[in-house]
Scaffold this motif. Sequence first.
Motif, mmCIF file in Angstrom:
data_model
loop_
_atom_site.group_PDB
_atom_site.id
_atom_site.type_symbol
_atom_site.label_atom_id
_atom_site.label_comp_id
_atom_site.label_asym_id
_atom_site.label_seq_id
_atom_site.Cartn_x
_atom_site.Cartn_y
_atom_site.Cartn_z
ATOM 1 N N THR A 51 2.626 12.588 -4.702
ATOM 2 C CA THR A 51 3.595 11.532 -4.893
ATOM 3 C C THR A 51 4.412 11.406 -5.959
ATOM 4 O O THR A 51 3.673 11.507 -7.156
ATOM 5 C CB THR A 51 2.514 10.258 -4.664
ATOM 6 N N TYR B 208 -3.184 3.380 -4.222
ATOM 7 C CA TYR B 208 -3.265 1.985 -3.951
ATOM 8 C C TYR B 208 -4.681 1.508 -4.190
ATOM 9 O O TYR B 208 -4.926 0.515 -4.722
ATOM 10 C CB TYR B 208 -2.873 1.877 -2.412
ATOM 11 N N GLN B 209 -5.564 2.359 -3.960
ATOM 12 C CA GLN B 209 -7.121 1.930 -4.121
ATOM 13 C C GLN B 209 -7.498 2.087 -5.590
ATOM 14 O O GLN B 209 -8.202 1.073 -6.029
ATOM 15 C CB GLN B 209 -7.752 3.069 -3.290
ATOM 16 N N SER C 72 0.812 -1.126 0.027
ATOM 17 C CA SER C 72 0.006 0.016 0.052
ATOM 18 C C SER C 72 0.744 1.407 -0.041
ATOM 19 O O SER C 72 1.663 1.452 0.813
ATOM 20 C CB SER C 72 -0.751 -0.032 1.175
ATOM 21 N N LEU D 193 4.837 6.031 7.492
ATOM 22 C CA LEU D 193 4.187 6.160 6.306
ATOM 23 C C LEU D 193 4.903 5.795 4.899
ATOM 24 O O LEU D 193 4.490 5.582 3.961
ATOM 25 C CB LEU D 193 3.246 7.156 6.203
ATOM 26 N N ARG E 297 -4.321 7.398 -0.021
ATOM 27 C CA ARG E 297 -4.132 6.000 -0.448
ATOM 28 C C ARG E 297 -4.694 5.810 -1.948
ATOM 29 O O ARG E 297 -4.985 4.793 -2.170
ATOM 30 C CB ARG E 297 -4.590 4.974 0.414
ATOM 31 N N HIS F 62 -5.653 5.538 12.121
ATOM 32 C CA HIS F 62 -5.599 4.014 12.021
ATOM 33 C C HIS F 62 -5.078 3.328 13.398
ATOM 34 O O HIS F 62 -4.992 2.170 13.252
ATOM 35 C CB HIS F 62 -4.318 3.947 10.877
ATOM 36 N N ASN G 271 1.308 5.218 0.523
ATOM 37 C CA ASN G 271 0.807 6.300 1.090
ATOM 38 C C ASN G 271 1.225 7.484 0.437
ATOM 39 O O ASN G 271 2.321 7.565 0.038
ATOM 40 C CB ASN G 271 1.045 6.513 2.461
ATOM 41 N N GLN H 246 4.238 1.057 -7.530
ATOM 42 C CA GLN H 246 2.900 0.690 -7.048
ATOM 43 C C GLN H 246 2.167 -0.302 -7.996
ATOM 44 O O GLN H 246 1.446 -1.334 -7.581
ATOM 45 C CB GLN H 246 1.958 1.605 -6.520
#
Length: 292
Positions: free
Chosen positions: A101, A154-155, A93, A199, A151, A221, A95, A109
Amino acid sequence: MMAPSRAILLTGASSGTGKSSGTGQAVALRLHRAGWPVYATGRNMGALAPLAAEGIQTLYLDVTDEQSMIDVVEKVTAEHGAVGTLINNAAWSLNGTIGETPMDEVRNQFETNVFGLSRLTQLVLPGMRAQGQGRVVMMSSMFAHFATPGRGYYQATKHALGAISDSLRHEVARDNIKVSVIEPSPVLGGFVPTTVSDLGMTGQETGGLYDDFWKYFVEWHGAYRETAHPKGRGRTAVRAEDVAKVVEKAVTSENPRIRYRIGFPARAVARMRWTIGDKGFERFVRFFFPIP
């Protein structure tokens, strides 16, 4: 037509240490103890040692290294005729916000979570077709249905995984190859950051646009850190063993489901958007999840 292979090739089995939930090891142990020949693979052979001690065949496999994938598929094929079941579990994952990013990290990723598993799936399909059957199990997430701040990339890979799985299912149905997607709720004891530096971001942690957001992101979290007696949101999470039990169903059921949603959150969000509409769902996300 060759006799069907029972061999299970599982990626990401060195999970359970560092930044992962331990579902890979839980799946390997459950299937092995049920009598299946399991090939548990990963990049960290040291982390695979507990599985080897249980009598499970462990192998090095990096889904971003095609030769390592070819080597493992050839080994399983030589010993069992084909890979009988592929469980695409390897993932990580990332972050970071969409705008900040670095693109190299975004590409990394997708290399693991999308391109690697796609290529490994391509490598096992000829053997499955030759034996007249097979199974492909895709380890996804409840976040295949929506995205939250921090995220998104990742999602996005989990959204892509759903599309790949649905397309593949239709393409291989005539070959008696079944494709199932596993969509768990958050898993207790998974990678839960204790500080912003955990992270693993580059240059986004301090002095940026989202400092307050990332601090709250870590705090939020924390609800999933306590595994013995979870409280609050943690009580709706699932355990790695719960996921492993459902994966076993996907592997052994004569007519496996298209999707297995594990835990109340995963079942709820899959329907909520259609019930309350996009704007209502947007309000839910802003109310429940960390928002900048």
